[in-house]
Design a protein around this motif. Structure first.
Motif, PDB file in Angstrom:
ATOM      1  N   GLU A  61       0.045  20.781   5.091  1.00  0.00           N
ATOM      2  CA  GLU A  61       1.809  20.261   4.961  1.00  0.00           C
ATOM      3  C   GLU A  61       1.689  19.765   6.525  1.00  0.00           C
ATOM      4  O   GLU A  61       2.010  18.690   6.730  1.00  0.00           O
ATOM      5  CB  GLU A  61       2.091  21.465   5.069  1.00  0.00           C
ATOM      6  N   GLU A  62       0.466  20.053   7.844  1.00  0.00           N
ATOM      7  CA  GLU A  62       0.537  19.333   9.036  1.00  0.00           C
ATOM      8  C   GLU A  62       0.320  17.852   8.460  1.00  0.00           C
ATOM      9  O   GLU A  62       0.692  17.082   9.043  1.00  0.00           O
ATOM     10  CB  GLU A  62      -0.429  20.029   9.730  1.00  0.00           C
ATOM     11  N   ALA A  63      -0.437  17.627   7.868  1.00  0.00           N
ATOM     12  CA  ALA A  63      -1.266  16.280   7.295  1.00  0.00           C
ATOM     13  C   ALA A  63       0.551  15.657   6.954  1.00  0.00           C
ATOM     14  O   ALA A  63       0.528  14.400   6.886  1.00  0.00           O
ATOM     15  CB  ALA A  63      -2.816  16.404   6.729  1.00  0.00           C
ATOM     16  N   ARG A  64       1.182  16.198   5.602  1.00  0.00           N
ATOM     17  CA  ARG A  64       1.737  16.036   4.893  1.00  0.00           C
ATOM     18  C   ARG A  64       2.870  15.281   6.286  1.00  0.00           C
ATOM     19  O   ARG A  64       3.599  14.193   6.018  1.00  0.00           O
ATOM     20  CB  ARG A  64       2.302  16.268   4.239  1.00  0.00           C
ATOM     21  N   LYS A  65       3.373  16.169   6.914  1.00  0.00           N
ATOM     22  CA  LYS A  65       4.813  15.844   8.440  1.00  0.00           C
ATOM     23  C   LYS A  65       4.144  14.772   8.754  1.00  0.00           C
ATOM     24  O   LYS A  65       4.613  14.105   9.283  1.00  0.00           O
ATOM     25  CB  LYS A  65       4.870  17.550   8.937  1.00  0.00           C
ATOM     26  N   THR A  66       3.027  14.597   9.380  1.00  0.00           N
ATOM     27  CA  THR A  66       1.911  13.278  10.372  1.00  0.00           C
ATOM     28  C   THR A  66       2.220  12.014   9.387  1.00  0.00           C
ATOM     29  O   THR A  66       3.194  11.219   9.589  1.00  0.00           O
ATOM     30  CB  THR A  66       0.383  14.045  11.376  1.00  0.00           C
ATOM     31  N   ASP A  67       2.084  12.162   8.255  1.00  0.00           N
ATOM     32  CA  ASP A  67       1.969  10.968   7.494  1.00  0.00           C
ATOM     33  C   ASP A  67       3.807  10.574   7.568  1.00  0.00           C
ATOM     34  O   ASP A  67       3.918   9.570   7.619  1.00  0.00           O
ATOM     35  CB  ASP A  67       1.693  11.119   5.567  1.00  0.00           C
ATOM     36  N   LYS A  68       4.651  11.752   6.693  1.00  0.00           N
ATOM     37  CA  LYS A  68       5.905  11.465   6.379  1.00  0.00           C
ATOM     38  C   LYS A  68       6.924  11.155   7.773  1.00  0.00           C
ATOM     39  O   LYS A  68       7.930  10.591   7.713  1.00  0.00           O
ATOM     40  CB  LYS A  68       6.031  12.688   6.116  1.00  0.00           C
ATOM     41  N   LYS A  69       6.533  11.285   8.510  1.00  0.00           N
ATOM     42  CA  LYS A  69       7.296  11.843   9.958  1.00  0.00           C
ATOM     43  C   LYS A  69       7.114   9.750  10.846  1.00  0.00           C
ATOM     44  O   LYS A  69       8.875   9.713  10.623  1.00  0.00           O
ATOM     45  CB  LYS A  69       6.689  12.300  11.515  1.00  0.00           C
ATOM     46  N   PRO A  70       6.961   8.899  10.234  1.00  0.00           N
ATOM     47  CA  PRO A  70       7.398   7.490  10.879  1.00  0.00           C
ATOM     48  C   PRO A  70       8.115   7.461   9.647  1.00  0.00           C
ATOM     49  O   PRO A  70       9.019   6.790  10.203  1.00  0.00           O
ATOM     50  CB  PRO A  70       6.099   7.083   9.916  1.00  0.00           C
ATOM     51  N   HIS A  71       7.785   7.832   8.243  1.00  0.00           N
ATOM     52  CA  HIS A  71       9.050   7.045   7.172  1.00  0.00           C
ATOM     53  C   HIS A  71      10.365   7.853   7.562  1.00  0.00           C
ATOM     54  O   HIS A  71      11.709   7.128   7.228  1.00  0.00           O
ATOM     55  CB  HIS A  71       8.432   7.334   5.368  1.00  0.00           C
ATOM     56  N   ASP A  72      10.780   9.665   7.866  1.00  0.00           N
ATOM     57  CA  ASP A  72      11.499  10.082   8.597  1.00  0.00           C
ATOM     58  C   ASP A  72      12.355   9.728   9.850  1.00  0.00           C
ATOM     59  O   ASP A  72      13.586   9.266   9.645  1.00  0.00           O
ATOM     60  CB  ASP A  72      11.014  11.362   8.983  1.00  0.00           C
ATOM     61  N   PRO A 124       0.642  -0.912   0.184  1.00  0.00           N
ATOM     62  CA  PRO A 124       0.074   0.066   0.152  1.00  0.00           C
ATOM     63  C   PRO A 124       1.062   1.332   0.231  1.00  0.00           C
ATOM     64  O   PRO A 124       2.187   1.496   0.053  1.00  0.00           O
ATOM     65  CB  PRO A 124      -0.587  -0.162   1.368  1.00  0.00           C
ATOM     66  N   PRO A 125      -0.129   2.319  -0.506  1.00  0.00           N
ATOM     67  CA  PRO A 125       1.076   3.684  -0.577  1.00  0.00           C
ATOM     68  C   PRO A 125       1.599   3.994   1.059  1.00  0.00           C
ATOM     69  O   PRO A 125       0.163   3.525   1.828  1.00  0.00           O
ATOM     70  CB  PRO A 125       0.008   4.486  -1.216  1.00  0.00           C
ATOM     71  N   PRO A 126       2.253   4.907   1.538  1.00  0.00           N
ATOM     72  CA  PRO A 126       3.132   5.285   2.420  1.00  0.00           C
ATOM     73  C   PRO A 126       2.479   6.667   2.781  1.00  0.00           C
ATOM     74  O   PRO A 126       2.692   7.450   3.565  1.00  0.00           O
ATOM     75  CB  PRO A 126       4.077   5.767   2.210  1.00  0.00           C
ATOM     76  N   PHE A 127       0.908   6.851   2.684  1.00  0.00           N
ATOM     77  CA  PHE A 127      -0.053   7.993   3.508  1.00  0.00           C
ATOM     78  C   PHE A 127      -1.293   7.086   3.047  1.00  0.00           C
ATOM     79  O   PHE A 127      -1.704   5.873   2.785  1.00  0.00           O
ATOM     80  CB  PHE A 127       0.639   9.374   2.436  1.00  0.00           C
ATOM     81  N   ALA A 161      12.348   6.353  10.116  1.00  0.00           N
ATOM     82  CA  ALA A 161      12.873   4.939  10.306  1.00  0.00           C
ATOM     83  C   ALA A 161      13.522   5.361   8.742  1.00  0.00           C
ATOM     84  O   ALA A 161      14.871   4.314   9.149  1.00  0.00           O
ATOM     85  CB  ALA A 161      11.713   4.287   8.953  1.00  0.00           C
ATOM     86  N   GLY A 162      13.445   6.335   8.423  1.00  0.00           N
ATOM     87  CA  GLY A 162      15.059   6.625   7.472  1.00  0.00           C
ATOM     88  C   GLY A 162      15.568   6.502   8.466  1.00  0.00           C
ATOM     89  O   GLY A 162      17.774   6.435   8.361  1.00  0.00           O
ATOM     90  N   LYS A 163      15.856   7.834   9.422  1.00  0.00           N
ATOM     91  CA  LYS A 163      16.601   7.839  10.490  1.00  0.00           C
ATOM     92  C   LYS A 163      17.766   6.749  11.322  1.00  0.00           C
ATOM     93  O   LYS A 163      18.613   6.325  11.216  1.00  0.00           O
ATOM     94  CB  LYS A 163      17.024   8.786  11.258  1.00  0.00           C
ATOM     95  N   ALA A 164      16.512   5.525  11.749  1.00  0.00           N
ATOM     96  CA  ALA A 164      17.364   4.395  12.177  1.00  0.00           C
ATOM     97  C   ALA A 164      17.813   3.858  11.279  1.00  0.00           C
ATOM     98  O   ALA A 164      18.948   3.395  11.249  1.00  0.00           O
ATOM     99  CB  ALA A 164      15.792   3.849  12.363  1.00  0.00           C
ATOM    100  N   VAL A 165      17.267   4.131  10.133  1.00  0.00           N
ATOM    101  CA  VAL A 165      17.990   3.284   9.324  1.00  0.00           C
ATOM    102  C   VAL A 165      20.120   3.680   8.665  1.00  0.00           C
ATOM    103  O   VAL A 165      21.038   2.870   8.959  1.00  0.00           O
ATOM    104  CB  VAL A 165      17.422   3.030   7.735  1.00  0.00           C
ATOM    105  N   GLN A 166      19.766   5.163   9.027  1.00  0.00           N
ATOM    106  CA  GLN A 166      21.028   5.679   8.310  1.00  0.00           C
ATOM    107  C   GLN A 166      21.951   5.431   9.938  1.00  0.00           C
ATOM    108  O   GLN A 166      23.321   5.453   9.941  1.00  0.00           O
ATOM    109  CB  GLN A 166      20.537   7.263   8.009  1.00  0.00           C
ATOM    110  N   SER A 167      21.676   5.469  10.737  1.00  0.00           N
ATOM    111  CA  SER A 167      22.200   5.303  11.851  1.00  0.00           C
ATOM    112  C   SER A 167      23.042   4.461  12.131  1.00  0.00           C
ATOM    113  O   SER A 167      23.694   3.794  12.378  1.00  0.00           O
ATOM    114  CB  SER A 167      21.030   5.286  13.605  1.00  0.00           C
ATOM    115  N   ALA A 168      22.447   3.141  11.684  1.00  0.00           N
ATOM    116  CA  ALA A 168      22.639   1.619  11.881  1.00  0.00           C
ATOM    117  C   ALA A 168      23.432   1.614  10.599  1.00  0.00           C
ATOM    118  O   ALA A 168      24.869   0.549  11.096  1.00  0.00           O
ATOM    119  CB  ALA A 168      21.722   0.531  11.275  1.00  0.00           C
ATOM    120  N   TYR A 169      23.625   2.178   9.441  1.00  0.00           N
ATOM    121  CA  TYR A 169      24.805   1.564   8.440  1.00  0.00           C
ATOM    122  C   TYR A 169      25.555   2.908   8.401  1.00  0.00           C
ATOM    123  O   TYR A 169      26.613   2.787   8.083  1.00  0.00           O
ATOM    124  CB  TYR A 169      23.740   2.124   6.717  1.00  0.00           C
ATOM    125  N   LYS A 170      25.533   4.176   8.783  1.00  0.00           N
ATOM    126  CA  LYS A 170      26.034   4.992   8.299  1.00  0.00           C
ATOM    127  C   LYS A 170      27.837   4.655   9.088  1.00  0.00           C
ATOM    128  O   LYS A 170      28.405   4.886   8.815  1.00  0.00           O
ATOM    129  CB  LYS A 170      25.614   6.493   8.777  1.00  0.00           C
TER     130      LYS A 170
END
Length: 252
Positions: free
Chosen positions: A69-80, A14-17, A82-91
């Protein structure tokens, strides 16, 4: 025959939103867009009442943008997150590996430079040998011709051919690249790569050389606007050499 009751392809991804939320926001925006078209078609504002209504309409667009914009940020935050967690693991891993590569690469560079110096020395020897052979062949040819020595002329021609061959070998050597192969066959061949790095030794001369470059002009415009917007700068009395400060106005 295909079963029309089967779910569509990609249903397990499914789409990420939230599509319904996006659809509602899009529908709400459509109303504002239609009304904006009406205002544009109407043209110039002709009364204070109209101006106040348009002001309220613009405020409504701003609120709608903020809501979207608030709705976009809300939907985007979990992905942000998750992206930070991936970055922290691999970087950290790649950072350490890049650091290791940075430290050992000079060793290989030094070896390649040593090989290149040896190649250049051998190339100079080959070129000198070819030059001397060509000069000797020309001397023999001139001497044989002066004596009408047919045998000497043939010998001189053979010497010239040999000298030409030496010159070709030197030319081929000049075209070869200094490199290091792979011990296992799995790595790429390493070569010396020359890059050019500029050091500014005379900023005024460099500035004059690039005076009309678009990139420099854009940089100067940015610096001028920064100074013009700085606290204490009065655009009515203060000036910046070579710059005209314009006042652009718009409703906010």
């Amino acid at each position: 025959m295909l079963d029309d009751t089967l779910p569509p392809s990609g249903h397990n991804n499914p789409p990420p939103f939230d599509p319904e939320k996006v659809a509602k926001l899009d529908q709400a925006a459509a109303g504002f867009l239609d009304t904006a078209g009406t205002w544009i078609e109407g043209g110039e504002i002709k009364s204070a009442d109209q101006a106040e209504l348009l002001n309220d309409f613009i405020a409504g667009i701003k609120k709608r943008v903020a809501t979207t914009e608030e709705a976009r940020k809300t939907d985007k935050k979990p992905h942000d997150d998750a992206g930070k967690a991936v970055q922290s693991a691999y970087k950290p891993i790649t950072t350490k590996l890049e650091a290791a590569k940075t430290k050992v690469t000079p060793l290989l560079t030094a070896w390649l430079e040593k090989k290149e110096a040896a190649k250049q020395a051998e190339l100079r020897r080959q070129q000198e040998e070819a030059r001397e052979a060509q000069e000797e062949a020309e001397r023999k040819a001139a001497s044989a011709a002066a004596r009408n020595d047919i045998s000497g002329e043939i010998d001189a021609e053979a010497a010239k051919n040999k000298a030409d061959q030496l010159a070709k070998e030197a030319e081929r050597s000049a075209k070869t690249k200094t490199n290091v192969g792979s011990a296992t066959g799995g790595g790429r061949t390493a070569t010396l790569r020359t890059t050019l790095r500029a050091e500014i030794t005379n900023s005024r001369a460099a500035f004059m050389h690039f005076a009309e470059a678009p990139e420099l002009l854009e940089c100067l415009r940015t610096l001028a606007e920064r100074e013009a917007r700085a606290k204490g700068f009065n655009p009515d009395t203060d000036t910046i050499p070579g710059v005209t400060i314009h006042k652009d106005r718009k409703a906010v």
